[in-house]
Structure formats: C-alpha cells, structure tokens
Design a protein around this motif. Sequence first.
Motif, PDB file in Angstrom:
ATOM      1  N   ASP A 112     -76.255  47.524  29.418  1.00 20.01           N
ATOM      2  CA  ASP A 112     -77.342  48.265  30.061  1.00 20.01           C
ATOM      3  C   ASP A 112     -78.615  47.425  30.073  1.00 20.01           C
ATOM      4  O   ASP A 112     -79.033  46.905  29.026  1.00 20.01           O
ATOM      5  N   TYR A 113     -79.207  47.297  31.240  1.00 21.51           N
ATOM      6  CA  TYR A 113     -80.446  46.535  31.414  1.00 21.51           C
ATOM      7  C   TYR A 113     -81.468  47.390  32.165  1.00 21.51           C
ATOM      8  O   TYR A 113     -81.120  48.393  32.815  1.00 21.51           O
ATOM      9  N   THR A 114     -82.717  46.963  32.117  1.00 21.88           N
ATOM     10  CA  THR A 114     -83.768  47.539  32.948  1.00 21.88           C
ATOM     11  C   THR A 114     -84.474  46.407  33.685  1.00 21.88           C
ATOM     12  O   THR A 114     -84.983  45.469  33.058  1.00 21.88           O
ATOM     13  N   LEU A 115     -84.460  46.490  35.021  1.00 18.13           N
ATOM     14  CA  LEU A 115     -85.266  45.594  35.845  1.00 18.13           C
ATOM     15  C   LEU A 115     -86.624  46.244  36.048  1.00 18.13           C
ATOM     16  O   LEU A 115     -86.707  47.393  36.489  1.00 18.13           O
ATOM     17  N   ASP A 148     -94.974  40.736  40.941  1.00 15.37           N
ATOM     18  CA  ASP A 148     -95.497  40.161  39.706  1.00 15.37           C
ATOM     19  C   ASP A 148     -94.806  40.830  38.523  1.00 15.37           C
ATOM     20  O   ASP A 148     -94.160  41.875  38.670  1.00 15.37           O
ATOM     21  N   ASP A 149     -94.965  40.214  37.353  1.00 15.62           N
ATOM     22  CA  ASP A 149     -94.527  40.816  36.096  1.00 15.62           C
ATOM     23  C   ASP A 149     -93.069  41.265  36.172  1.00 15.62           C
ATOM     24  O   ASP A 149     -92.729  42.423  35.908  1.00 15.62           O
ATOM     25  N   VAL A 150     -92.190  40.330  36.543  1.00 15.52           N
ATOM     26  CA  VAL A 150     -90.769  40.622  36.712  1.00 15.52           C
ATOM     27  C   VAL A 150     -90.053  40.459  35.382  1.00 15.52           C
ATOM     28  O   VAL A 150     -90.217  39.441  34.694  1.00 15.52           O
ATOM     29  N   SER A 151     -89.278  41.463  35.001  1.00 10.04           N
ATOM     30  CA  SER A 151     -88.508  41.343  33.761  1.00 10.04           C
ATOM     31  C   SER A 151     -87.166  42.039  33.905  1.00 10.04           C
ATOM     32  O   SER A 151     -87.036  43.028  34.621  1.00 10.04           O
ATOM     33  N   ILE A 152     -86.160  41.488  33.242  1.00  6.91           N
ATOM     34  CA  ILE A 152     -84.874  42.139  33.041  1.00  6.91           C
ATOM     35  C   ILE A 152     -84.620  42.113  31.539  1.00  6.91           C
ATOM     36  O   ILE A 152     -84.569  41.036  30.927  1.00  6.91           O
ATOM     37  N   THR A 153     -84.481  43.275  30.947  1.00  7.77           N
ATOM     38  CA  THR A 153     -84.331  43.374  29.496  1.00  7.77           C
ATOM     39  C   THR A 153     -83.214  44.339  29.147  1.00  7.77           C
ATOM     40  O   THR A 153     -82.958  45.320  29.845  1.00  7.77           O
TER      41      THR A 153
END
Length: 694
Positions: free
Chosen positions: A125-128, A195-200
């Motif tokens: 499970d990830y969150t973009l 901007d502020d791109v993350s995958i966690t």
Amino acid sequence: MMALRATKKTIIIASAVTVLLVGGGAAAAMVISGQQAQPRADASPSPEATPEPVVTEPPAVVPVTNVARASIDAWTLAGRGVVGTVLPEVGDAAQGAVSLRVDAPADDADIIAASAPVALAPSTDYTLSVSVRVLAEEKTETGVRLTAAGQTFTLPELDAEWETLEFPFTSAVDQAAASTFDVVLSGAVRGFGIDDVSITAVGSDNLVPNGSFEAVQTPAGIVNDSLVMTDESAVLAVSLAEGPVQWSATSTAGGEPITGEFGSTGPLSALPLTGVSQGHYTVAVNDSAGRQIQTDVAVIDADGFSVTQDGRFGVGAHVEKDPFIGTGSLAAAIGFAEVRNDISWERNEKVAGQYVWDENYGREFERMHANDVKLLGLVVYGNRLYGARKAPGNEAAIQAYGAYAKAVADRFDLVGLEVLNEFNHRENDTACGPAPACYVPIAQSVRDHVSTAYPDLPIVTGSTALYDSEWFAGFWQAGGMAVTDAASYHPYESWINRDADLIAGTVQQSYADMQQYAGETRPVWVTEMGFPTHYDGVSLLEQGQMMVRNQTLAFANGVEKYFWYDLVNDTPDPAAGEANFGLYENSPRADVVALAPKPGAFAQALMITQLRDKAFASDESDDTTTVEVFGSGDDETRIAWAKQGEVQRIFASDVPLTVTDMSGSTTSVAPEDGQVTLTLGASPVFISSEAKSE
C-alpha cells in the motif's frame, strides 16, 4: 463535489481511482479531507421553501511566475521538440523555491512530459501525494494525467491555487522493482504546475527523488527561458551568489529607473520586477559577489502568462543558422502563430528521389509544432541533380521539384507552401529565365503533386522582390490564378523610401492587377517585409513604430497574413545591412541564457495583444490622420497616427478612452460634451473604450 476554497487544500482520491486497474481493481471514489456527512432533513412538509443562497467562488489569483532554462536532478524532461515547455518554475512554489511547469499548446496526446524513477515493492500500500495547479482564474481541465506503477491517476479541474491531492493505491503482485512516476499529457496543456511529489508507504521515506524540484543544474546569471514577459510572468529567474541583490529597470523610452533589492538563496531564485509596468526595459542586476549583469526585457499586459498568438502574424527565420535555435519558442513568445523558412531542395535531396531531412529543419520545425507555431514552407531553389541550381529549368527538374514539395508537405506541419523566392529578381541560371511564363509550370507542378493529397493546404505563388506589377500582370495573363491559393510579395518599397504607409497603395495595386488581368482575386500574403536597424536604417524605436504602421495599413487594405522579416539579427555586426532586420539580438549577453528582445519585439507583441484577434472593420482616416478600426461595438480598437507633424483629432465618445502609446504607457482620457480630443504624432497609438459603469 463540494468546493472548498483555501490557499492550499488537500484532496484525498480513494484507493480505486485507477483508470488502468491493477491487482483486480476496485470501485472509484473521491473524498475531500474534512468534509462531513450531513444529517437528513426532516421530511415533514414546509409551508414555504427558503431559497438557498447561491455561492459564487471568487476567481483565483494568478501568481507572477516564470520558468528557467535549467535541468532538474533525477528527472527526465521531454525535449523542446516534443513539448513546448517542461522547465523549473520560480515565483510561487507549493514548497520551497522551485516547482515544475508544463506548457504544451500543441494538441498532442500520450506524451510523457516528465518522469522520475521509483522503486516499489509488490502488493504494498502506497500513497501518491502531489501539489498541482493550472495558471488560470477559473477551474479548468488540466490536460494532464499522472501514472505510477502501471496505474493512472486522474486530476480534477484546477485553477491557480495549489491543491494537494493524495491517491492511495496498492502495487501489483508482480510489481517490478524499477518503475517510474510520469506526468503524461492527454492533449493541449497550458500553465500546469506540479510540486511536492511523493510516493510513500506507511513509515517509509519518499520514493520520488527530488520531488520538490529544488535540486537543479543551471548556469550562473539570469536564466529565464524567455525575456519577453507578461504582467503575469514579470519575474527574473536567477542563479546568483547568496545574499542581497540590487537591480534596476530603465525604460527604453526614457524616464527614471525603477530600482529594488531582493535576497538570493539557493541555486535558483525568483527576482520579481516589482513596479515594472508594460514596456521595454534595460535591466541591470548586481549580486553580493560583485557579478554585474545587464540585458533588455519586454513586459506586456496580457490575459495570461504568455502573449496569445494571432494567426495573421508570422515571421521569417533561418533555422539552419545557430542564432535561430529555438525559433518556435522565440516566435511564440512574441505572439507569432507562423514562421516562414527556406526548405532547401539541395539540402534534403542529395540522391534523386531520396529525401533525408537536414537535422536543423527536423529539430526546429518540430519545436515550432510543439509551440503551436505553423510553418510556411518556402520551397527553394533548384537542385543540381536535375540541372540548374537557382530554379528548376527543364521538365524533369520541374516535376522533381513538385515531388519534393509534396515530400515537404508529408513531413512538416504547414500553413502553406510557397513556390520559390524572388524568382523575378534573383540571377537565373535556367534557359527559360525569370519571366512569369517560366514560373507558371513550376507552380503547376506543385499544385499537381500536392493538392490531391492536401486539398486545404494553400499554394502560395509570386514571392516577388518588391511588388513587381509588370511581372504579376504577366503571371495572371499566363494562367497564374489557376495555380494560386494566395499571392505573395515583399513590398520593400516602404523600406527603400523610409515610408511605412506606402504599403497601402501597394496592396491596392496588387488587387487591382489581379482583377484587371485575371478577372478575379486571391488573398494577399505579405511573406517578407521589415525595417532594419543598421547604421543606415531606422532607430531601434522607429523600427517598432514603422512596423505597426505598415502592418496596420496592410491589414486595412486586405492583406490576410503578414510575415515580418526577420526574427533574429543574422550577425552581431550593427553595420551589416542585411543582418539587423531582427526582433531579437543575435546572441545572448554575458551571464544571460536567453536572447534579448529589441524594442521592435515589444512593439510587435504590444500590437498583437492590443488587437486580440480583432478583424479589420473600417477606415476613419482624414487628410491629416490615419485611423484604422479593428473589432466592433464595445470591443473596438483604433490604431491612429498623424501623417505629418502633430495633429489634434476629435473622437466621439461618451466614455473615457484608453490610449496606449508605443512605449506601452496607458492613459485614460475623459470625454467632454461627448468628445475626446487627442494629439496624434508619427508614432502610432492604440485607442479603446473603457467599459461603461452600471
């Protein structure tokens, strides 16, 4: 969906928002963070319904931003021949100092504009999370979708306020370790920011490298991609020593300099040109390390972060020369919708029947397409494979020339094909010579080869040096009308006589000749005309003034398209006569990456913006003044000047008139007894009505 307005807000897109279903997929839902379910209203009848108030959202405030010619660490950006602009943006990032701007006016789909590597584990499970916006006052479709791990994430309509979107998702059971996060275009895109791109994953670090775009590589100095700006992009992108920076902007038209100071931080900063209004300026920047930089800039009051292109206006270029690298971007920045360029026959057909396209043409014409700039292909000259070099001179050569013109149409994004250049004037090495009767079979060959496959592509004929009335009379009498969709010529009589207004009579004569010798007419395209700024030419300011007068009278007398000559100065030598027709300087100044616009570039962008696609409507000239009206009703714009000296002209109006001069300065003049009196001189002004108050 309920709209929640805030400077920055978070929207959670539930885990199944996947256009491409992975691992079995799921149903889709959108949840706005903080939105609560509402209790059901009492079902008992009410004697009188209370109308709910209509809530109108105020338009978003579009920030002042601009883009830098720089690379972004860990990201792969689409080339300039694929997407018009994919560059770091400064001025109003969601986080830090830098975001990513995508501007792709060409309507091309399924193009990856930007990509970063990510390493994902299977069945996890990830969150973009991304911050996104579009530089627009109202909500609009982005034209962008995001992809990661084989899944597609759809964006809502956006405006100029940053919104943070969160997309929970689960990677596939067979997820490969190496993957990418991609920004993909679905069509035309204007002013998209991310901007502020993350995958966690839960408890993990961000898997997207440099997701805030702060790490960039750029030379030191002023690194704007373009120095033609609007009031929504009047920012210098700078890479300077950290510390205080002093700057000044001095109008080319004169006056006291505007000065300011800002603090430079990081590898890329935004220097706002606070207090700099519409005009052409020389800007000087001094940083804390003693670096001194000077360049010219143009600032236009426009409806957006760029000048809107107008299909009537084109410009000549020579993309085979180094100073013209980036022609598509340079032309679009001023507002040109079209570029005229040679497509040399000998450069591209070196073996009979085989077309290998010169890399300069391929690179630059693709970049033009990416900026939604069309090409007027000038098919020149002869080819020694078939005999003469200056023009096709025998039947085999004429047929091969037509076949080559068809190959040009197959390969490039054209607005027209122009048959040879100044055939009436150039030395001719064919047995037939430069007579119009010798030109007709060449144009006929182009018609025969091209028009069946491309019936809507105009064949442009004539292309004469000056307006050669005798040559055109012979051309029309020899059957030229049958091979012509538009007639072209280069009315340098206006330059030779230093009289921009001569073009009115030239255009009138050209239409009269068509009617007299062919009994019908075709649209006129002025495919080459300019005023140089060399030692024996006109001044830098006069170039813009004469351009506006010449173009105004051309359109007022029936010209359909006008191609200014030239886009860029051919050499840096100010004494070279043929080299100083350009609207940009020949090469960038020290510590500046973009070409400096000349005052003529500002004048052209000002005229395009003032007209805003308004068609010519009527002539209100008298014996002492020229007044040409474009548009209608409350949306009229007049372009006016005095024929000699200074003259007072009275305009009937019961509302104030806005007068914009060639420096860009705007004045409101109130009426007295239903009249507005203006003093006109040789320099044109743009006159429009202010809206009536309710």
